[in-house]
Scaffold this active site. Structure first.
Site, PDB file in Angstrom:
ATOM      1  N   ASP A 198       0.847  -1.191   0.000  1.00 40.26           N
ATOM      2  CA  ASP A 198       0.000   0.000   0.000  1.00 40.26           C
ATOM      3  C   ASP A 198       0.883   1.242   0.000  1.00 40.26           C
ATOM      4  O   ASP A 198       1.862   1.322   0.751  1.00 40.26           O
ATOM      5  CB  ASP A 198      -0.909   0.001   1.231  1.00 40.26           C
ATOM      6  CG  ASP A 198      -2.018   1.032   1.115  1.00 40.26           C
ATOM      7  OD1 ASP A 198      -2.607   1.143   0.030  1.00 40.26           O
ATOM      8  OD2 ASP A 198      -2.307   1.714   2.114  1.00 40.26           O
ATOM      9  N   HIS A 249      -4.029  14.110   0.274  1.00 40.42           N
ATOM     10  CA  HIS A 249      -4.209  13.270   1.455  1.00 40.42           C
ATOM     11  C   HIS A 249      -3.025  13.404   2.402  1.00 40.42           C
ATOM     12  O   HIS A 249      -3.197  13.590   3.614  1.00 40.42           O
ATOM     13  CB  HIS A 249      -4.373  11.813   1.029  1.00 40.42           C
ATOM     14  CG  HIS A 249      -4.401  10.836   2.165  1.00 40.42           C
ATOM     15  ND1 HIS A 249      -5.435  10.772   3.074  1.00 40.42           N
ATOM     16  CD2 HIS A 249      -3.497   9.882   2.547  1.00 40.42           C
ATOM     17  CE1 HIS A 249      -5.181   9.825   3.966  1.00 40.42           C
ATOM     18  NE2 HIS A 249      -4.012   9.270   3.672  1.00 40.42           N
ATOM     19  N   GLU A 304     -10.363   3.881   3.387  1.00 45.59           N
ATOM     20  CA  GLU A 304      -9.487   4.625   2.484  1.00 45.59           C
ATOM     21  C   GLU A 304      -9.900   4.332   1.050  1.00 45.59           C
ATOM     22  O   GLU A 304      -9.939   3.164   0.637  1.00 45.59           O
ATOM     23  CB  GLU A 304      -8.010   4.265   2.710  1.00 45.59           C
ATOM     24  CG  GLU A 304      -7.482   4.758   4.048  1.00 45.59           C
ATOM     25  CD  GLU A 304      -5.990   4.567   4.226  1.00 45.59           C
ATOM     26  OE1 GLU A 304      -5.419   5.221   5.111  1.00 45.59           O
ATOM     27  OE2 GLU A 304      -5.404   3.748   3.473  1.00 45.59           O
ATOM     28  N   GLU A 353      -9.164   4.008  -2.597  1.00 40.27           N
ATOM     29  CA  GLU A 353      -7.949   3.775  -3.367  1.00 40.27           C
ATOM     30  C   GLU A 353      -8.263   3.061  -4.676  1.00 40.27           C
ATOM     31  O   GLU A 353      -9.338   2.493  -4.865  1.00 40.27           O
ATOM     32  CB  GLU A 353      -6.940   2.927  -2.575  1.00 40.27           C
ATOM     33  CG  GLU A 353      -6.578   3.477  -1.210  1.00 40.27           C
ATOM     34  CD  GLU A 353      -5.417   2.748  -0.563  1.00 40.27           C
ATOM     35  OE1 GLU A 353      -4.582   2.180  -1.301  1.00 40.27           O
ATOM     36  OE2 GLU A 353      -5.336   2.753   0.684  1.00 40.27           O
ATOM     37  N   ASP A 375      -8.905   0.236   1.836  1.00 39.99           N
ATOM     38  CA  ASP A 375      -7.965  -0.245   2.851  1.00 39.99           C
ATOM     39  C   ASP A 375      -8.479   0.195   4.223  1.00 39.99           C
ATOM     40  O   ASP A 375      -8.153   1.275   4.698  1.00 39.99           O
ATOM     41  CB  ASP A 375      -6.573   0.316   2.583  1.00 39.99           C
ATOM     42  CG  ASP A 375      -5.497  -0.409   3.370  1.00 39.99           C
ATOM     43  OD1 ASP A 375      -5.663  -1.619   3.610  1.00 39.99           O
ATOM     44  OD2 ASP A 375      -4.501   0.226   3.730  1.00 39.99           O
ATOM     45  N   ARG A 426      -7.593   3.846  13.066  1.00 41.43           N
ATOM     46  CA  ARG A 426      -6.734   5.012  13.283  1.00 41.43           C
ATOM     47  C   ARG A 426      -6.176   5.075  14.703  1.00 41.43           C
ATOM     48  O   ARG A 426      -5.061   5.568  14.911  1.00 41.43           O
ATOM     49  CB  ARG A 426      -7.519   6.283  12.974  1.00 41.43           C
ATOM     50  CG  ARG A 426      -8.024   6.382  11.545  1.00 41.43           C
ATOM     51  CD  ARG A 426      -6.900   6.340  10.536  1.00 41.43           C
ATOM     52  NE  ARG A 426      -7.410   6.570   9.169  1.00 41.43           N
ATOM     53  CZ  ARG A 426      -6.681   6.491   8.087  1.00 41.43           C
ATOM     54  NH1 ARG A 426      -5.392   6.195   8.175  1.00 41.43           N
ATOM     55  NH2 ARG A 426      -7.211   6.716   6.897  1.00 41.43           N
ATOM     56  N   GLN A 453      -3.409   2.611  14.883  1.00 37.47           N
ATOM     57  CA  GLN A 453      -2.306   3.145  14.078  1.00 37.47           C
ATOM     58  C   GLN A 453      -1.530   4.227  14.822  1.00 37.47           C
ATOM     59  O   GLN A 453      -0.297   4.267  14.776  1.00 37.47           O
ATOM     60  CB  GLN A 453      -2.860   3.707  12.761  1.00 37.47           C
ATOM     61  CG  GLN A 453      -1.801   4.192  11.795  1.00 37.47           C
ATOM     62  CD  GLN A 453      -2.406   4.646  10.471  1.00 37.47           C
ATOM     63  OE1 GLN A 453      -3.609   4.561  10.258  1.00 37.47           O
ATOM     64  NE2 GLN A 453      -1.568   5.123   9.574  1.00 37.47           N
ATOM     65  N   LYS A 512      -3.766  -1.878   9.884  1.00 36.02           N
ATOM     66  CA  LYS A 512      -4.142  -2.053   8.481  1.00 36.02           C
ATOM     67  C   LYS A 512      -4.345  -3.517   8.109  1.00 36.02           C
ATOM     68  O   LYS A 512      -4.518  -3.828   6.930  1.00 36.02           O
ATOM     69  CB  LYS A 512      -3.048  -1.467   7.585  1.00 36.02           C
ATOM     70  CG  LYS A 512      -2.750  -0.005   7.821  1.00 36.02           C
ATOM     71  CD  LYS A 512      -3.761   0.880   7.121  1.00 36.02           C
ATOM     72  CE  LYS A 512      -3.287   2.327   7.142  1.00 36.02           C
ATOM     73  NZ  LYS A 512      -3.900   3.115   6.069  1.00 36.02           N
ATOM     74  N   THR A 554      -8.730  -5.613   3.588  1.00 41.81           N
ATOM     75  CA  THR A 554      -8.674  -4.711   2.448  1.00 41.81           C
ATOM     76  C   THR A 554      -9.668  -5.255   1.431  1.00 41.81           C
ATOM     77  O   THR A 554      -9.545  -6.404   1.000  1.00 41.81           O
ATOM     78  CB  THR A 554      -7.262  -4.669   1.841  1.00 41.81           C
ATOM     79  OG1 THR A 554      -6.338  -4.183   2.817  1.00 41.81           O
ATOM     80  CG2 THR A 554      -7.227  -3.778   0.615  1.00 41.81           C
ATOM     81  N   GLU A 576      -9.933  12.439   7.302  1.00 42.22           N
ATOM     82  CA  GLU A 576      -9.888  13.771   6.698  1.00 42.22           C
ATOM     83  C   GLU A 576     -11.252  14.446   6.713  1.00 42.22           C
ATOM     84  O   GLU A 576     -11.360  15.642   7.002  1.00 42.22           O
ATOM     85  CB  GLU A 576      -9.400  13.662   5.258  1.00 42.22           C
ATOM     86  CG  GLU A 576      -7.980  13.160   5.088  1.00 42.22           C
ATOM     87  CD  GLU A 576      -7.705  12.825   3.642  1.00 42.22           C
ATOM     88  OE1 GLU A 576      -7.325  13.739   2.899  1.00 42.22           O
ATOM     89  OE2 GLU A 576      -7.903  11.653   3.259  1.00 42.22           O
TER      90      GLU A 576
END
Length: 424
Positions: free
Chosen positions: A131, A138, A204, A206, A236, A240, A243, A256, A260, A366
């Site tokens: 990834d 971002h 996420e 992607e 993905d 948070r 993380q 993560k 996915t 975000e």
């Protein structure tokens, strides 16, 4: 750019279908519990290419390629074979093409399966998963939140595509349920970490690049581009809070590894070729092994919707693939630059695709600005991060003149964390 290719299949002529004759994406399907096999989406139908291979209507190789429950055998054959299959499919499905299928009612009935009666499976076996972090918007948003605008981008960001090696074993196909993960959490006011379900679970938006041709040494950007078989939508899922505690100094790990999700159809590089776009202007010239080799991004409109349990769907984000700073070819070239072997079925996630405006942000981190600015859904409720029962769907399409090259939905529903006692 050419317009809609005309097929004798009526549903493939609609301007709204994701799967006109221009597209012909590859997936794996089964019906009523039978053996999963390779198929091609056309309109609201799936063409059973395994059956056509058995009937010798499609013949590309001495050994069967399409009876297996994945496209890996075909992907490793390379561009000449890829082009041969696409040409044969266009001939079989075009209005003025070979009538061997269109003129045989019994064969049509067996070879064309209504998509709404089929179950879709993983379209390929994921060998490795990497990834990246390739959207400047971002990276600047996340960096601003945690380090301030003056230190938003790491010093290396404008010189190399930053990435990490993820878990191929947790890549799942659209429609799979996602379990809220447990992990170590430590808030800013906590003295010590605790082990608990993630409270800040995220998505996420992607695009995933699928490696077709394997390699054993460094690749130029042009070689890397030629080795990419096609693309999928990719979510993905990201914890948070896990993380934030684990990522220093080596980056994401358990945060993560939950899942996915990818879309069930691989849209080929050939189908997307008319929609190529340049990467953005460079603040610093890239080193020679990463320099752009023509247009390598795509004009693909992307969106995210969120649907609460027993609620209505809300579009929470829209953006475009062309917002990326690094192309998938540059990511692959960077990955191989140290001599790292790349395998058929390797999956490269682009990293979250965000645009310049608030509504273009490709993650909840975000959209809610780290949870400080919850966003509103259509029913008036607010979200910062995902709640149990939320369904998230990614959609994407390149828009042509009277047609669209779509990926199908990439969806997943979040389920509550399992009880630790019940797992014992």
């Amino acid at each position: 750019m050419s317009g809609l290719r005309r097929s004798w299949i009526e549903s493939a002529k609609s301007a709204q279908t994701d799967f006109p004759l221009n597209n012909l994406p590859y997936g794996v399907f089964s019906v009523a519990g039978d053996t999963p096999r390779c198929g091609v989406a056309i309109g609201d139908l799936i063409l059973d290419v395994a059956l056509l291979e058995r009937e010798n209507i499609i013949s590309l190789n001495a050994a069967p390629l399409f009876a297996a429950p994945s496209w890996n055998l075909f992907m490793e054959q390379g561009q000449q074979t890829w082009a041969a299959l696409r040409a044969r499919l266009l001939d079989l499905l075009s209005e003025d093409g070979d009538p061997v299928l269109s003129g045989n009612a019994d064969l049509r009935r067996d070879a064309l399966v209504p998509m709404n009666t089929a179950r879709l499976h993983m379209p390929f076996v994921v060998r490795e998963y990497t990834d990246f972090y390739a959207s400047r918007h971002h990276a600047e948003n996340v960096g601003t939140m945690f380090r301030g605008p003056e230190n938003a981008l790491p010093p290396n960001w404008l010189h190399i595509p930053i990435g990490y090696n993820g878990r191929a074993s947790s890549v799942v196909v659209s429609g799979s349920e996602i379990q809220r993960p447990w992990g170590q959490l430590k808030g800013p006011e906590d003295d010590l970490p605790r082990f608990a379900p993630s409270e800040r679970f995220d998505i996420e938006l992607e695009i995933g690049a699928v490696v077709g041709v394997p390699s054993t040494g460094p690749l130029s950007v042009a070689q890397a581009d030629a080795n990419i078989f096609g693309y999928v939508l990719l979510n993905d899922w990201s914890a948070r809070d896990i993380q934030a505690w684990e990522y220093q100094p080596l980056g994401p790990f358990q945060s993560k590894a939950t899942a996915t999700t990818i879309s069930p159809w691989i849209v080929t590089a050939a189908a997307l070729d008319p929609f190529r776009r340049d990467t953005p202007a460079r603040e610093f010239a890239l080193l020679e092994h990463l320099q752009d080799d023509g247009p390598m991004l795509y004009d693909i409109d992307l969106s995210v919707t969120l649907t609460p349990e027993q609620g209505s769907e809300t579009v929470i984000s829209t953006t475009n693939h062309s917002e990326l700073y690094y192309s998938s070819a540059q990511q692959l070239a960077h990955h191989a630059s140290c001599g790292c072997p790349m395998n058929t079925g390797d999956l490269l996630g682009s990293g979250t695709v965000s645009g310049p405006k608030a509504e273009n942000r490709g993650s909840l981190l975000e959209l809610s600005w780290g949870g400080k600015e919850p966003f509103k859904l259509s029913d008036g409720t607010r979200r910062s991060f995902l709640e149990d029962g939320d369904e998230v769907t990614l959609r994407g399409a390149a828009l042509g003149d009277g047609f669209r090259i779509g990926f199908g939905d990439c969806s997943g529903t979040l389920r509550p964390a399992r009880s630790r006692e019940s797992d014992a």
